[in-house]
Design an enzyme around this catalytic site. Structure first.
Site, PDB file in Angstrom:
ATOM      1  N   GLU A   9      -5.076  -5.301  10.172  1.00  0.00           N
ATOM      2  CA  GLU A   9      -4.073  -3.887  10.843  1.00  0.00           C
ATOM      3  C   GLU A   9      -4.443  -3.521  12.027  1.00  0.00           C
ATOM      4  OE1 GLU A   9      -2.777  -2.784   6.382  1.00  0.00           O
ATOM      5  OE2 GLU A   9      -4.560  -1.199   6.561  1.00  0.00           O
ATOM      6  N   ASN A  34       0.953  -0.843   0.068  1.00  0.00           N
ATOM      7  CA  ASN A  34      -0.299  -0.084  -0.040  1.00  0.00           C
ATOM      8  C   ASN A  34       0.561   1.276   0.018  1.00  0.00           C
ATOM      9  OD1 ASN A  34      -1.691   1.976   0.392  1.00  0.00           O
ATOM     10  ND2 ASN A  34      -2.425   1.752   2.541  1.00  0.00           N
ATOM     11  N   TRP A  35       1.260   1.565  -0.864  1.00  0.00           N
ATOM     12  CA  TRP A  35       1.986   3.109  -1.569  1.00  0.00           C
ATOM     13  C   TRP A  35       1.433   4.692  -0.989  1.00  0.00           C
ATOM     14  CZ3 TRP A  35       3.970   2.579  -6.587  1.00  0.00           C
ATOM     15  CH2 TRP A  35       4.302   2.046  -6.659  1.00  0.00           C
ATOM     16  N   LYS A  36      -0.318   4.034   0.033  1.00  0.00           N
ATOM     17  CA  LYS A  36      -0.829   4.947   0.356  1.00  0.00           C
ATOM     18  C   LYS A  36      -0.558   6.824  -0.753  1.00  0.00           C
ATOM     19  CE  LYS A  36      -0.253   3.249   4.304  1.00  0.00           C
ATOM     20  NZ  LYS A  36      -0.178   3.459   6.651  1.00  0.00           N
ATOM     21  N   GLU A  42      -6.355   4.931   7.963  1.00  0.00           N
ATOM     22  CA  GLU A  42      -6.387   6.100   7.875  1.00  0.00           C
ATOM     23  C   GLU A  42      -7.336   6.446   6.846  1.00  0.00           C
ATOM     24  OE1 GLU A  42      -2.377   5.711   5.259  1.00  0.00           O
ATOM     25  OE2 GLU A  42      -1.504   5.416   7.802  1.00  0.00           O
ATOM     26  N   GLY A  92       2.447   2.086  10.838  1.00  0.00           N
ATOM     27  CA  GLY A  92       3.706   2.962  10.804  1.00  0.00           C
ATOM     28  C   GLY A  92       4.655   3.381  11.915  1.00  0.00           C
ATOM     29  N   GLY A 138       3.311  -1.108   4.109  1.00  0.00           N
ATOM     30  CA  GLY A 138       2.977  -0.088   3.880  1.00  0.00           C
ATOM     31  C   GLY A 138       4.345   0.037   3.405  1.00  0.00           C
ATOM     32  N   GLY A 139       4.808   0.820   4.541  1.00  0.00           N
ATOM     33  CA  GLY A 139       6.617   2.150   4.374  1.00  0.00           C
ATOM     34  C   GLY A 139       7.260   0.991   3.902  1.00  0.00           C
ATOM     35  N   SER A 183       4.089  -2.627   9.851  1.00  0.00           N
ATOM     36  CA  SER A 183       4.998  -1.793  10.543  1.00  0.00           C
ATOM     37  C   SER A 183       5.641  -3.209   9.661  1.00  0.00           C
ATOM     38  CB  SER A 183       5.729  -1.625  11.815  1.00  0.00           C
ATOM     39  OG  SER A 183       5.586  -0.529  12.027  1.00  0.00           O
ATOM     40  N   HIS A 217      -9.518   0.940   5.478  1.00  0.00           N
ATOM     41  CA  HIS A 217      -8.017   1.370   5.274  1.00  0.00           C
ATOM     42  C   HIS A 217      -8.565   1.849   6.905  1.00  0.00           C
ATOM     43  CE1 HIS A 217      -3.811   2.698   6.519  1.00  0.00           C
ATOM     44  NE2 HIS A 217      -3.652   0.885   5.376  1.00  0.00           N
TER      45      HIS A 217
HETATM   46  P1  PGA Z   1       3.226   0.442   7.537  1.00  0.00           P
HETATM   47  O1  PGA Z   1       1.800   0.480   6.695  1.00  0.00           O
HETATM   48  O2  PGA Z   1       4.098  -1.147   6.669  1.00  0.00           O
HETATM   49  O3  PGA Z   1       4.290   1.564   6.750  1.00  0.00           O
HETATM   50  O4  PGA Z   1       3.057  -0.345   9.013  1.00  0.00           O
HETATM   51  C1  PGA Z   1       0.716  -0.914   7.098  1.00  0.00           C
HETATM   52  C2  PGA Z   1      -0.633  -0.178   6.272  1.00  0.00           C
HETATM   53  O5  PGA Z   1      -1.278   0.604   6.684  1.00  0.00           O
HETATM   54  O6  PGA Z   1      -1.492  -0.515   5.570  1.00  0.00           O
END
Ligand code: PGA
Length: 254
Positions: free
Chosen positions: A172, A7-9, A97, A178, A235-236, A214, A95
């Site tokens: 999640e 997930n590149w956000k 966020e 993050g 994500g990251g 993470s 998600h």
């Molecule tokens: P993260 O994000 O790996 O940076 O914790 C995961 C996500 O939000 O899908």
């Protein structure tokens, strides 16, 4: 089968996406776990760059967000139908966020799942508790409530052959996203088992359940080794081709 999804956000525009694809194609790990399904959820503006690249033979594409209507006067939004037209086969729905920053409700999650099914997009429904909720012993209550919204839609939908739609769940925990804090394999396993029981209780087939929060090259293998963890949503660590490729390479053969 294991799913490794990135997930590149709001990162990597079209040029950076193209550079990522070049690098990923030859990165160690990327072509190892050949039975793993690899997905990327780039910003919608970068879909075309990935779709036009040979990486699209190996990597399925998805959108991070969609509106529930197929079209209309909704400035700034995009529909499930448009996502399909642009080459997406998956959509992230719910998600954390979207829920916490943009105030998305369970009812909106349900509408978006319905939109995905209408357009033939596979929803990846994200659920997870905050640290406060976990500490208050409300993990199962929160997961059950978030899941219910999606299950009501999935349960009512059927393909022309009577089969249920193909979808996925992502567990999640909000406190792990993050933050560098990862759920232990035991925590992830317990939450995944609870989620699959909830799905089974409604007489539905259990979808793949991914863990997210993470995930990094150095913890991906132990998380994916948990039998109830069917993949990871990253994500990251999905923003750099080499680290995402090494997570793909860590996918177990199942
Ligand atoms: P993260 O994000 O790996 O940076 O914790 C995961 C996500 O939000 O899908």
């Amino acid at each position: 089968m294991t799913i490794v999804a990135g997930n590149w956000k709001m990162h990597l525009g079209p040029e950076a996406a193209h550079a990522f694809a070049d690098e990923f194609s030859t990165a160690p790990g990327a072509n190892d776990a050949t039975d793993a399904t690899v997905l990327l959820f780039p910003p919608a503006l970068s879909l075309a760059a990935l779709r036009a690249h040979s990486i699209a033979d190996r990597v399925g594409l998805g959108v991070q967000h969609l509106h529930s209507e197929p079209q209309g006067a909704f400035t700034g939004e995009l529909s499930a139908e448009m996502a399909v037209e642009a080459g997406a086969t998956w959509a992230l729905v719910g998600h954390s966020e979207r829920r916490h920053i943009f105030g998305e409700t369970d009812a909106q999650v349900a509408e978006r799942v319905r939109a995905c099914l209408r357009a033939g997009l596979q929803p990846m429904v994200c659920v997870g508790e905050t640290l406060e909720q976990r500490r208050a012993g409300r993990l199962e209550e929160v997961l059950a409530r978030q899941l219910e919204a999606a299950l009501a839609e999935i349960g009512g939908a059927e393909g022309t052959d009577g089969s249920k739609p193909y979808w996925a769940l992502a567990y999640e925990p909000v406190w792990a996203i993050g933050t560098g804090e990862t759920a232990t394999p035991d925590d992830a396993g317990a939450a995944h088992t609870f989620l699959s029981e909830q799905v089974l209780m409604r007489g539905l087939p259990v979808p793949p359940i991914l863990y997210g929060g993470s995930v990094k090259p150095d913890n991906a293998a132990e998380l994916m080794a948990v039998p109830s963890v069917n993949g990871v949503l990253v994500g990251g660590a999905s923003l750099a081709a080499d680290s995402f490729a090494s997570i793909v390479g860590a996918a177990p053969t199942r």
